[in-house]
Design an enzyme around this catalytic site. Structure first.
Site, mmCIF file in Angstrom:
data_model
loop_
_atom_site.group_PDB
_atom_site.id
_atom_site.type_symbol
_atom_site.label_atom_id
_atom_site.label_comp_id
_atom_site.label_asym_id
_atom_site.label_seq_id
_atom_site.Cartn_x
_atom_site.Cartn_y
_atom_site.Cartn_z
ATOM 1 N N HIS A 70 0.863 -1.180 0.000
ATOM 2 C CA HIS A 70 0.000 0.000 0.000
ATOM 3 C C HIS A 70 0.901 1.232 0.000
ATOM 4 O O HIS A 70 2.060 1.177 0.448
ATOM 5 C CB HIS A 70 -0.888 0.015 1.237
ATOM 6 C CG HIS A 70 -1.950 -1.031 1.227
ATOM 7 N ND1 HIS A 70 -3.041 -0.981 2.053
ATOM 8 C CD2 HIS A 70 -2.100 -2.161 0.494
ATOM 9 C CE1 HIS A 70 -3.820 -2.022 1.839
ATOM 10 N NE2 HIS A 70 -3.259 -2.766 0.887
ATOM 11 N N GLU A 72 1.123 3.795 1.862
ATOM 12 C CA GLU A 72 1.681 4.151 3.166
ATOM 13 C C GLU A 72 2.873 3.268 3.520
ATOM 14 O O GLU A 72 3.904 3.764 3.991
ATOM 15 C CB GLU A 72 0.613 3.992 4.262
ATOM 16 C CG GLU A 72 -0.603 4.869 4.070
ATOM 17 C CD GLU A 72 -1.748 4.163 3.342
ATOM 18 O OE1 GLU A 72 -2.912 4.466 3.661
ATOM 19 O OE2 GLU A 72 -1.482 3.327 2.451
ATOM 20 N N CYS A 100 -5.967 2.000 5.913
ATOM 21 C CA CYS A 100 -6.627 0.773 6.371
ATOM 22 C C CYS A 100 -5.989 0.321 7.688
ATOM 23 O O CYS A 100 -5.011 0.904 8.159
ATOM 24 C CB CYS A 100 -6.505 -0.321 5.313
ATOM 25 S SG CYS A 100 -4.827 -0.988 5.149
ATOM 26 N N CYS A 103 -2.214 -0.478 7.515
ATOM 27 C CA CYS A 103 -1.386 0.723 7.412
ATOM 28 C C CYS A 103 -1.348 1.497 8.718
ATOM 29 O O CYS A 103 -0.306 2.050 9.086
ATOM 30 C CB CYS A 103 -1.860 1.581 6.254
ATOM 31 S SG CYS A 103 -1.548 0.793 4.654
#
Length: 168
Positions: A70, A72, A100, A103
């Protein structure tokens, strides 16, 4: 929040935190656009420490065959390499979409001081939308949160991506 900003992010100052937030969020939006061009969900992130970007990331789970890639996490990995430390105390994460649960956990482990995000993620957002994971009582680190920075632009990038993918 639509302040005019230069192309290069400025060092945030106490007199203009909104302008600094917008400048760094625009950097994250540029990374989100790069993710979209690569066929990934358009999310971008930057890690800022002492007024400078030390980590950049965009969504890349499809291209890297890595479910943890992701934006992040990619930005945290980049910042950790740059700083020579997996802990990033005093750093701020700018991300276009609410993180999410995975993360948020990574932000806590990295000791990110402040999270600044653009648009909420009603299905999987773990900061405000579905839960407040960063406030769990068992955690030994707290993250300050600023939400809604360039929210309309951040939301539009994702909505346009899915509209195009669905052929509408």
């Amino acid at each position: 929040m639509r302040a005019a900003v230069s192309a290069a992010p400025r060092t945030p100052g106490p007199s203009d935190p909104e302008t600094a937030h917008e400048a760094f969020m625009r950097e994250a939006l540029a990374l989100a656009a790069a993710a979209a061009r690569a066929g990934e969900v358009p999310v971008g992130a930057v890690v800022v420490l002492n007024g400078a970007i030390v980590g950049r990331g965009r969504n890349a789970p499809i291209g890297t065959h890595d479910p943890t890639a992701h934006a992040e996490v990619v930005a945290l990995r980049d910042a950790a390499r740059q700083m020579g430390n997996y802990r990033l105390p005093g750093a701020t994460m700018y991300v276009t979409i609410e993180p999410c649960l995975m993360c948020v956990g990574a932000l806590v482990h990295a000791r990110i001081e402040t999270l600044v995000y653009g648009a909420p993620e009603p299905k999987a957002g773990a900061v405000e939308s579905t839960q407040r994971a960063h406030e769990h009582t068992a955690l030994n680190h707290r993250i300050r949160v600023v939400s809604g920075v360039l929210a309309g632009e951040c939301r539009d990038v994702v909505q346009e991506f899915f509209k195009e993918r669905r052929g509408r």
